[in-house]
Design an enzyme around this catalytic site. Structure first.
Site, PDB file in Angstrom:
ATOM      1  N   ASN A 144       7.820   4.159   1.048  1.00  0.00           N
ATOM      2  CA  ASN A 144       9.083   3.808   0.905  1.00  0.00           C
ATOM      3  C   ASN A 144       9.587   3.479  -0.504  1.00  0.00           C
ATOM      4  OD1 ASN A 144      11.404   3.955   2.509  1.00  0.00           O
ATOM      5  ND2 ASN A 144      11.336   1.550   3.077  1.00  0.00           N
TER       6      ASN A 144
ATOM      7  N   LYS B  23      -2.711   8.328   0.301  1.00  0.00           N
ATOM      8  CA  LYS B  23      -2.800   6.962   0.836  1.00  0.00           C
ATOM      9  C   LYS B  23      -4.032   6.642   1.461  1.00  0.00           C
ATOM     10  CE  LYS B  23       1.830   6.839   1.660  1.00  0.00           C
ATOM     11  NZ  LYS B  23       2.984   6.617   2.603  1.00  0.00           N
TER      12      LYS B  23
ATOM     13  N   PRO C 158       0.580  -1.278   0.055  1.00  0.00           N
ATOM     14  CA  PRO C 158       0.008  -0.117   0.052  1.00  0.00           C
ATOM     15  C   PRO C 158       0.710   1.350  -0.076  1.00  0.00           C
ATOM     16  CG  PRO C 158      -0.007  -0.974   2.284  1.00  0.00           C
ATOM     17  CD  PRO C 158       1.023  -1.681   1.374  1.00  0.00           C
ATOM     18  N   GLU C 159       1.097   1.837  -1.237  1.00  0.00           N
ATOM     19  CA  GLU C 159       1.306   3.414  -1.299  1.00  0.00           C
ATOM     20  C   GLU C 159       0.259   3.944  -2.211  1.00  0.00           C
ATOM     21  OE1 GLU C 159       5.502   3.869  -2.377  1.00  0.00           O
ATOM     22  OE2 GLU C 159       6.173   2.347  -0.591  1.00  0.00           O
TER      23      GLU C 159
END
Length: 355
Positions: free
Chosen positions: A183, A54, A2-3
């Site tokens: 990230n 997000k 999940p981004e």
DNA sequence: CGTCCACGTCTAC
DNA sequence: TAGACCTGGACGG
């Protein structure tokens, strides 16, 4: 999962799979979940989704019960309800039959079908959350993918904010300004521009315009044999766009890889893996940033790199055999901070000359 | 068996 | 700036 791109793919998944599906009864939560109950129940409702950075918002909309028993039964919703989700490290949606419910399906919406199908919010680690009657979380900035103009303005107009004292790689995770970057995206974005991750963010961003000029910019193909290496690099940067533009375009590349991504079970993961150029890629460097997150990069880490910081385990090879590592030797090791900063200045000078 | 690591926030010294 | 919050996969002994 999940981004920003995965959250958006999740919203596409819900809209595609739930189109025309009628849901019924209460929204059910797993015993173990600490997120709030969703006090919504309705004989017939539909589900649509939208994403922003997000977050994903589900809208539960009661269907017209034609004749209508005036006011309906007690506890039956007659107004839509929004539920806003954050995915934590492991959240995603699935749509299955009732007896195929995945493990860790912590919030569930039941269809009227027979056999019944269930839209589930699945979240193994339970770092995710949802908010009934929710709104986009206050304090999160505009979406990097779908609110590009205001995203840019929000960054450029707040460069004096103390937040930008930090290294660029850490600022890119600040959701107040980069809602949707995570990230792997920060690594891929900085890698594309050869920006050392631990350069002060303000240094990288100052001078960028509120308006994205890249569309107006002339593509001057400099073929002059005397062109310096720096000028060549400058031209490349022009064609690619500046850092803020890549915060928009790189995530969209992931969205355009295909409607995959949303199902981690299925091993369509290979397309995404092939797309990665830096994050977790063999031969790249990695160190922990000041928040303990692993930063993947190539070349010079930059002046604000944590001094002590032990790079997390040299790299645990596994999976694929490959490793004919001729790539390493071909890599230009030339990117130091000063080279980068010099290019950056030439780049901006060039913009002002063209404009 | 054990240790380390993971696509992210949160809140508490 | 630490931890807390969680499960599970990969790897080491």
């Amino acid at each position: 999962m999940p981004e920003g791109p995965e959250l958006h793919l999740a919203s596409l998944f819900v809209n595609k799979m739930c189109a025309g599906v009628v849901f019924t009864g209460p929204v059910r939560k797993s015993e173990v979940s600490k997120s709030p109950d969703v006090p919504f129940t309705c004989d017939a409702y539909c589900i649509t989704a939208a994403s922003r950075g997000k977050e994903v918002k589900l809208t539960l909309t009661p269907m017209k019960s034609d004749g209508a028993k005036r006011g309906g039964k007690a506890g039956q919703a007659d107004q839509p309800m929004d539920v806003v989700f954050r995915f934590g490290m492991s959240g995603f949606f699935r749509f299955t039959t009732e007896d195929e419910l995945p493990k860790h399906a912590h919030l569930r919406f039941y269809s009227t079908e027979k056999p019944c199908r269930v839209l589930s919010f699945v979240d193994t680690r339970r770092f995710g959350s949802w908010q009934p009657d929710g709104t986009w979380q206050a304090g999160r900035g505009p979406c990097i993918m779908f609110e590009y103009k205001s995203f840019r303005e929000n960054v450029v107009s707040h460069l004096s904010d103390r937040a930008f004292d930090r290294p660029i790689c850490e600022v890119l995770l600040n959701q107040k300004f980069f809602n949707g970057i995570g990230n792997y995206l920060r690594a891929e974005i900085l890698f594309r521009l050869n920006i050392p991750p631990f350069v002060p963010a303000r240094t990288v961003l100052e001078g960028l315009e509120s308006e994205d000029l890249s569309d107006r910019r002339v593509k001057n193909e400099i073929t002059d044999a005397k062109t310096s290496d720096q000028a060549k690099k400058k031209v490349v940067k022009e064609e690619v766009g500046d850092l803020l533009r890549l915060c928009h375009t790189v995530p969209l590349e992931v969205v355009n890889l295909g409607g995959k991504g949303y199902d981690p079970e299925k091993a369509d993961y290979s397309d995404f893996e092939a797309w990665l150029q830096c994050y977790y890629v063999d031969g790249m460097k990695s160190i922990r940033d000041h928040n303990g997150r692993t930063m993947w990069f190539k070349g010079d880490p930059g002046p604000m790199a944590p001094k002590d910081s032990k790079s997390p385990k040299a790299k645990k090879r596994a999976k694929k055999k490959d490793d004919h590592d001729y790539t390493d030797k071909k890599v230009l090791k030339q990117s130091n901070v000063f080279f980068f900063l010099a290019c950056n200045k030439l780049y901006r000078l060039n913009i002002s000359l063209i404009s």
